[in-house]
Structure formats: structure tokens, C-alpha cells
Design a protein around this motif. Structure first.
Motif, PDB file in Angstrom:
ATOM      1  N   VAL A 263       0.874  -1.178   0.000  1.00  0.00           N
ATOM      2  CA  VAL A 263       0.000   0.000   0.000  1.00  0.00           C
ATOM      3  C   VAL A 263       0.910   1.226   0.000  1.00  0.00           C
ATOM      4  N   ILE A 264       0.790   2.058  -1.026  1.00  0.00           N
ATOM      5  CA  ILE A 264       1.632   3.248  -1.164  1.00  0.00           C
ATOM      6  C   ILE A 264       0.739   4.483  -1.104  1.00  0.00           C
ATOM      7  N   ALA A 265       1.019   5.374  -0.156  1.00  0.00           N
ATOM      8  CA  ALA A 265       0.235   6.604   0.003  1.00  0.00           C
ATOM      9  C   ALA A 265       1.097   7.802  -0.358  1.00  0.00           C
ATOM     10  N   ASP A 266       0.603   8.624  -1.275  1.00  0.00           N
ATOM     11  CA  ASP A 266       1.306   9.844  -1.677  1.00  0.00           C
ATOM     12  C   ASP A 266       0.487  11.061  -1.293  1.00  0.00           C
ATOM     13  N   SER A 267       1.161  12.021  -0.678  1.00  0.00           N
ATOM     14  CA  SER A 267       0.523  13.287  -0.357  1.00  0.00           C
ATOM     15  C   SER A 267       0.162  14.020  -1.645  1.00  0.00           C
ATOM     16  N   LYS A 268      -0.835  14.874  -1.574  1.00  0.00           N
ATOM     17  CA  LYS A 268      -1.204  15.717  -2.714  1.00  0.00           C
ATOM     18  C   LYS A 268      -0.385  17.007  -2.742  1.00  0.00           C
ATOM     19  N   VAL A 276      10.088  12.593   0.858  1.00  0.00           N
ATOM     20  CA  VAL A 276      10.405  12.093   2.199  1.00  0.00           C
ATOM     21  C   VAL A 276       9.530  10.865   2.425  1.00  0.00           C
ATOM     22  N   MET A 277      10.160   9.717   2.627  1.00  0.00           N
ATOM     23  CA  MET A 277       9.405   8.464   2.642  1.00  0.00           C
ATOM     24  C   MET A 277       9.519   7.763   3.990  1.00  0.00           C
ATOM     25  N   LEU A 278       8.379   7.298   4.480  1.00  0.00           N
ATOM     26  CA  LEU A 278       8.305   6.465   5.670  1.00  0.00           C
ATOM     27  C   LEU A 278       7.770   5.101   5.266  1.00  0.00           C
ATOM     28  N   GLY A 279       8.092   4.077   6.043  1.00  0.00           N
ATOM     29  CA  GLY A 279       7.579   2.758   5.719  1.00  0.00           C
ATOM     30  C   GLY A 279       7.542   1.824   6.910  1.00  0.00           C
ATOM     31  N   ALA A 280       6.679   0.826   6.809  1.00  0.00           N
ATOM     32  CA  ALA A 280       6.544  -0.225   7.817  1.00  0.00           C
ATOM     33  C   ALA A 280       5.917  -1.428   7.132  1.00  0.00           C
ATOM     34  N   HIS A 281       6.296  -2.624   7.550  1.00  0.00           N
ATOM     35  CA  HIS A 281       5.660  -3.782   6.905  1.00  0.00           C
ATOM     36  C   HIS A 281       4.351  -4.117   7.599  1.00  0.00           C
ATOM     37  N   LEU A 282       3.377  -4.486   6.769  1.00  0.00           N
ATOM     38  CA  LEU A 282       2.020  -4.735   7.235  1.00  0.00           C
ATOM     39  C   LEU A 282       1.778  -6.209   7.526  1.00  0.00           C
ATOM     40  N   ASP A 301       2.576   4.687  11.651  1.00  0.00           N
ATOM     41  CA  ASP A 301       2.619   5.391  10.372  1.00  0.00           C
ATOM     42  C   ASP A 301       1.229   5.808   9.908  1.00  0.00           C
ATOM     43  N   LEU A 302       0.228   4.972  10.175  1.00  0.00           N
ATOM     44  CA  LEU A 302      -1.137   5.325   9.786  1.00  0.00           C
ATOM     45  C   LEU A 302      -1.652   6.502  10.611  1.00  0.00           C
ATOM     46  N   THR A 303      -1.327   6.539  11.884  1.00  0.00           N
ATOM     47  CA  THR A 303      -1.720   7.666  12.734  1.00  0.00           C
ATOM     48  C   THR A 303      -1.115   8.973  12.221  1.00  0.00           C
ATOM     49  N   ILE A 304       0.147   8.922  11.842  1.00  0.00           N
ATOM     50  CA  ILE A 304       0.812  10.112  11.308  1.00  0.00           C
ATOM     51  C   ILE A 304       0.212  10.508   9.969  1.00  0.00           C
ATOM     52  N   ALA A 305      -0.116   9.513   9.154  1.00  0.00           N
ATOM     53  CA  ALA A 305      -0.736   9.805   7.862  1.00  0.00           C
ATOM     54  C   ALA A 305      -2.070  10.517   8.036  1.00  0.00           C
ATOM     55  N   GLU A 306      -2.848  10.104   9.011  1.00  0.00           N
ATOM     56  CA  GLU A 306      -4.142  10.759   9.241  1.00  0.00           C
ATOM     57  C   GLU A 306      -3.953  12.212   9.669  1.00  0.00           C
ATOM     58  N   ALA A 307      -2.895  12.493  10.405  1.00  0.00           N
ATOM     59  CA  ALA A 307      -2.659  13.866  10.865  1.00  0.00           C
ATOM     60  C   ALA A 307      -2.139  14.773   9.752  1.00  0.00           C
ATOM     61  N   LEU A 308      -1.391  14.209   8.791  1.00  0.00           N
ATOM     62  CA  LEU A 308      -0.699  15.036   7.797  1.00  0.00           C
ATOM     63  C   LEU A 308      -1.300  14.983   6.400  1.00  0.00           C
ATOM     64  N   GLY A 309      -2.311  14.153   6.193  1.00  0.00           N
ATOM     65  CA  GLY A 309      -2.824  13.930   4.841  1.00  0.00           C
ATOM     66  C   GLY A 309      -3.326  15.168   4.127  1.00  0.00           C
ATOM     67  N   HIS A 316       7.502  16.418  -0.507  1.00  0.00           N
ATOM     68  CA  HIS A 316       6.434  15.460  -0.805  1.00  0.00           C
ATOM     69  C   HIS A 316       6.543  14.261   0.125  1.00  0.00           C
ATOM     70  N   LEU A 317       5.488  13.993   0.863  1.00  0.00           N
ATOM     71  CA  LEU A 317       5.459  12.852   1.769  1.00  0.00           C
ATOM     72  C   LEU A 317       4.923  11.607   1.063  1.00  0.00           C
ATOM     73  N   ARG A 318       5.580  10.493   1.299  1.00  0.00           N
ATOM     74  CA  ARG A 318       5.116   9.192   0.795  1.00  0.00           C
ATOM     75  C   ARG A 318       5.280   8.180   1.925  1.00  0.00           C
ATOM     76  N   ILE A 319       4.252   7.394   2.158  1.00  0.00           N
ATOM     77  CA  ILE A 319       4.301   6.387   3.214  1.00  0.00           C
ATOM     78  C   ILE A 319       3.901   5.045   2.612  1.00  0.00           C
ATOM     79  N   ALA A 320       4.661   4.000   2.954  1.00  0.00           N
ATOM     80  CA  ALA A 320       4.404   2.671   2.398  1.00  0.00           C
ATOM     81  C   ALA A 320       4.140   1.662   3.507  1.00  0.00           C
ATOM     82  N   TRP A 321       3.214   0.764   3.231  1.00  0.00           N
ATOM     83  CA  TRP A 321       2.961  -0.401   4.074  1.00  0.00           C
ATOM     84  C   TRP A 321       3.307  -1.616   3.227  1.00  0.00           C
TER      85      TRP A 321
END
Length: 511
Positions: A263-268, A276-282, A301-309, A316-321
Motif C-alpha cells: 500500500v503506497i500513500a502519496d501526499s497531494k 520524504v518516505m516512511l515505511g513499515a511492513h504490514l 505510520d497510519l496515525t501520522i498519515a491521518e494527521a498530515l494527509g 512530498h510525503l510518501r508512506i508505504a505499508w
């Protein structure tokens, strides 16, 4: 609370999350950024952990890659991300799936009956024999036929080439069980040759030299062999090699190619050339729900994504699971390997969070500068700066910390190999806590950081709330700092610093 600690991030009625602000050389959070950091609530992280536990409970107690539990975890994370304003990509990839559905059995039926002790699927004990990973299934009773064995053992390891060539099976009676010996070629080659010769099953035993006598717990490398294949100790193999031996062997496995997903999440928002990329295995292991390993990093990482989305950021923020980490960093390796060179160059740093709430925790920061001068070397240039940011965070709240090597056991590995600065936090796995660490962090010396590592007991009850809270604060700070930084770690930042130092005598000060 200590000076610099922020109130209101309740982990429970009894525990609040201490958040302090790191002040790295390249960036200082301004008041609006500090407000973002304080919006990252540990209570939300606990809700995500409970959701992952509920998913595992509904799917056979696991969230492993290739199982319905991973698909449900994927959908949960993706749904939360979309609601929080992220662009979400589900990246599929195929991988070799294997599961031993039931404990195997093996018994000698002739010349005299004897039952051999199995190694159970969870590996909780080692018996006389073990099912090879990617073995086929079957229930076979047949005569055993020796295939080019070396008894007594050869003078050196790998002296035996039993089963490595089709010619070894000259005269093999189809339907018999092939008895093979370790050495020279892979277990897969031996098993494939046995299957091609018409064997109904294969037993591969150890060679017999010092260090090569124990029960083999090997792998066939991937699906393809359909007959039962088990590994055995040298003593068992030598016993079975006697003339007139017949064996009954049963394996029950699933061995096939399956599809799983990153699962790859990219900020708009943010500069697309500065990612700037964060990641964690799901994914978990098959044996358990994986709530510390690695629901903890995933939930943070999901908690941070909800705060910064929905926050416009400079970078550019990108977070991966990731999926498939437990099978050898499959998801992160696939992701990095499929990026074009220009896209890879846009990733300025990668932060990895794997097991951040171990019950007998130590607060470990990945050693980006090799300051411990042991084990693995330093990370790519810029990794040292990431390490310093986390050190400064913990120092600010007067919290002890220590280092941990980039030992290649988590998803930072492919990024480091690509030359991308990396860092992260870790609270320990099956390793043993030292007396010094017990003094620094509390807990119990002489036992594992996580006694439920890769086991069914890695449930939400296995989470240490204090470790989770401390690491959430550090991770939120790092995410916000790097999201807004003008001077990201790495070679470019180092060059800028060098240029500033070079002109400093002329201008009197470095600004």
C-alpha cells in the motif's frame, strides 16, 4: 511533566504521550508545525492496533502475506488513507506462498515398525524430521530406495552428490520413496530429480560430518515439487538406509504462487522532486497476528498519515505499508527494484519503523554513522543526520537510547542498497536484553525483548504502551521536520554545508 512535554495525547487514562521537539541543524519546527506534531494521538494508534487484532481474529489468527488477513489489513489501511486525503496505490506482486497445514508424520513400516518425531509447523520443537518448505502434499506408503548415498560420510562437507544428476536414478523403481543425502546441489534439484524419476516421496538426510548431523529444515526454493519432501537427521537417514526398509510419510501443505500488495500513500502536496518516505511492513508471520511485529510500526505510520494527509508541506510525503517482509523483504525489494532511476533519485530519505512497542523494550536508533564501530557499516551519506535527529529528540525529553545496526533484517535494506539515506527506530525482537539496557529502560535483563516474537501470542496484549508512546512522539517529530525542511539529509545537504563553511571566513558567520 518535564519541560517541553506536550499534554493531551492520552494513551490511556493513566499514560500520556510525551512529545518534545527535536531541533536538528537543518530545521526547527515553527509553532504551526509543533501543532501538527501534537495532533498525532497515541489513542488513535491503539485503535488501529485493535483493528488489526480484530482482522487477525476474523482470519484464522494471522495477517500473513497471501492470506485473507493481509487483504483485510490492506483494505483497512487504504480506506483510512483515502479518508485522510492521500492518493493511494495498491501495488500487486506475485510471490511463492507456502503453508504447512498440519504436522507431518513419518514411520518405518518394515522391517520393524518405528515412529519418528515430527517438527511441528510452528517450529516450536525440532524432531527427527521436518517438512521441507515448498514440499508437496501426499500420503504415501512405499519401499525406500537409496540414491547414491555416501555411508560412511565423506571426508568434507558436500562430498555427497546424491540425487544431483538424473543418472543417479538409473534403475529407480517408480512409486518407491527416494532416500537422498545432503551435498553438492540444492535440495530442490534433488527433489525435482526424484520426482522426475517417479518417486512417490523423498527423504533428504544430513551428511554426517561435524556440524552436519542435525535434522534438516530446508527449503525447495519455491513451488513446483508436488511429492512429499522431508528433511531428516543423519542418524535417521542412516537407519532408514538399511535393506528392506519401507516407510509411511504424510505431508499436508499449500505450495503455490499467490499475489499480495504493497500500500503506497502519496501526499497531494510538496515538491515531487524531494520525496520524504516512511515505511513499515504490514504482514505478519503465519503463526500469529503480528501486532508488535509489525502492527506497531504500521499503526504509528497510519496515525501520522491521518494527521498530515491534508496539510500542504514543502517536501512530498510518501508512506508505504509493505507486504512480504517476513518472507525476505519482498515488498520493499519489489518497489525499489521497479522504480526508474529518475524516480529513485527523488527519494531523499527513507525512515523505517519495524517493532516499536516490544514488551521488554530498548529504544534503539539505527546506527547511521557506525558510531558503535561494530557489526554492519554506516548507512548511505545522510543516514548519520537522521540518527542525530532521533538522538536529539530523546535527549530533549531526557530519555535514554542506544544504537542498533543496519543488519538487513527489515525494509530499509533495499533503500540502503540504492544509496538512499535511511534511519528508523526499533525496540528489539528475539535478542536478549542486556543488564545495561535494563538499567536504562527498565524491564528484565537476560530475556528476549519480545518473548512472543513470531508467535501466536504477538497480540495487542504484547504491546508496551510506554515504548509505543515514546516512539510515536519521535516518529511524528521526524515526519514533520523532514516534511518542511529546506535542507534534507544526504549528499546534497552535505555539499551545501561544505559550501557554507568555505565562505564563512568571508561573511563572518554562517547563517
Amino acid at each position: 511533566m518535564r519541560s517541553g512535554v506536550i499534554r493531551g495525547l492520552a494513551l490511556s487514562a493513566a499514560l500520556a504521550l510525551p512529545l518534545a521537539y527535536a531541533h536538528p541543524a537543518q530545521a526547527d519546527p515553527v509553532p504551526s508545525q509543533k501543532s501538527l506534531i501534537t495532533s498525532v494521538a497515541a489513542s488513535a494508534t491503539k485503535k488501529h492496533l485493535q483493528a488489526l487484532q480484530d482482522i487477525a481474529n476474523a482470519n484464522g489468527g494471522t495477517r500473513a502475506a497471501g492470506t485473507p488477513g493481509l487483504l483485510a489489513s490492506r483494505d483497512y489501511v487504504a480506506g483510512k488513507l483515502k479518508k485522510a486525503g492521500w492518493n493511494v496505490t495498491l501495488q500487486p506482486f506475485d510471490f511463492p506462498f507456502f503453508k504447512e497445514n498440519a504436522t507431518a508424520s513419518m514411520e518405518r513400516t518394515a522391517p520393524t515398525p518405528k515412529v519418528y518425531a515430527p517438527t511441528p509447523p510452528d517450529g516450536s520443537s525440532v524432531g527427527d524430521f521436518a517438512t521441507m518448505t515448498y514440499s508437496g502434499s501426499g500420503n504415501v506408503t512405499a519401499a525406500l530406495q537409496n540414491v547414491d548415498l555416501m555411508l560412511p560420510p565423506g571426508p568434507t562437507p558436500s562430498s555427497s552428490n546424491s540425487g544431483c544428476e538424473a543418472a543417479d536414478f538409473a534403475g529407480f523403481v517408480p512409486g518407491n520413496i527416494a532416500l537422498l543425502q545432503r551435498g553438492t546441489c540444492t535440495f530442490a534439484v534433488k527433489a525435482q530429480n526424484a520426482q522426475a524419476a517417479g518417486a512417490s516421496a523423498a527423504i533428504i538426510f544430513n551428511e554426517g560430518q561435524p556440524g552436519r548431523t542435525a535434522t534438516l529444515q530446508g527449503t525447495l526454493g519455491g513451488p513446483g515439487v508436488t511429492i512429499p519432501v522431508v528433511g531428516a537427521s543423519f542418524d535417521v537417514g542412516q537407519e532408514l538406509s538399511a535393506a528392506g526398509t519401507a516407510v509411511h510419510v504424510v505431508t499436508n501443505t499449500t505450495s503455490e504462487i499467490r499475489t499480495t500488495y504493497n500500500v503506497i500513500a502519496d501526499s497531494k502536496y510538496g515538491d515531487p522532486n524531494k520525496v520524504v518516505m516512511l515505511g513499515a511492513h504490514l504482514d505478519s508471520v503465519l503463526a500469529g497476528p503480528g501486532i508488535n511485529d509489525n502492527g506497531s510500526g504500521s499503526a504509528v505510520d497510519l496515525t501520522i498519515a491521518e494527521a498530515l494527509g491534508k496539510i500542504p508541506t514543502r517536501n512530498h510525503l510518501r508512506i508505504a505499508w509493505w507486504s512480504g517482509e517476513e518472507l525476505g523483504l519482498l515488498g520493499s525489494t519489489f518497489y525499489v527494484g521497479n522504480l526508474a532511476a529518475d524516480q529513485l533519485a527523488k527519494i531523499k530519505l527513507y525512515l523505517n519503523f519495524d517493532m516499536v512497542a516490544s514488551p521488554n523494550y530498548a529504544l534503539k536508533i539505527y546506527d547511521g554513522d557506525d558510531s558503535d564501530q561494530s557489526g554492519a557499516p554506516a548507512g548511505p551519506p545522510g543516514s548519520d543526520e537522521i540518527e542525530k535527529l532521533f538522538e536529539k529528540y530523546f535527549d530533549t525529553i531526557h530519555q535514554a537510547h542506544n544504537g542498533t545496526d543496519f543488519d538487513g533484517r527489515s525494509d530499509y535494506g533495499p533503500f540502503i542498497a540504492a544509496g538512499i539515506p535511511a534511519g528508523g527506530l526499533f525496540t528489539g525482537a528475539e535478542g536478549i536484553k542486556t543488564a545495561e539496557e535494563a538499567t536504562l529502560f527498565g524491564g528484565t535483563a537476560g530475556v528476549a525483548y519480545d518473548h512472543c516474537y513470531h508467535q501466536a501470542c504477538d497480540t495487542i496484549a504484547n504491546i508496551n504502551d510506554k515504548a509505543l508512546a515514546l516512539n510515536l512522539g519521535a516518529i511524528a517529530t521526524a515526519a514533520v521536520v523532514y516534511a518542511f525542511s529546506n535542507d534534507l539529509p544526504g549528499p546534497a545537504a552535505a555539499a551545501t554545508t561544505a559550501r557554507k563553511a568555505a565562505v564563512a571566513p568571508e561573511i563572518g558567520t554562517v547563517r
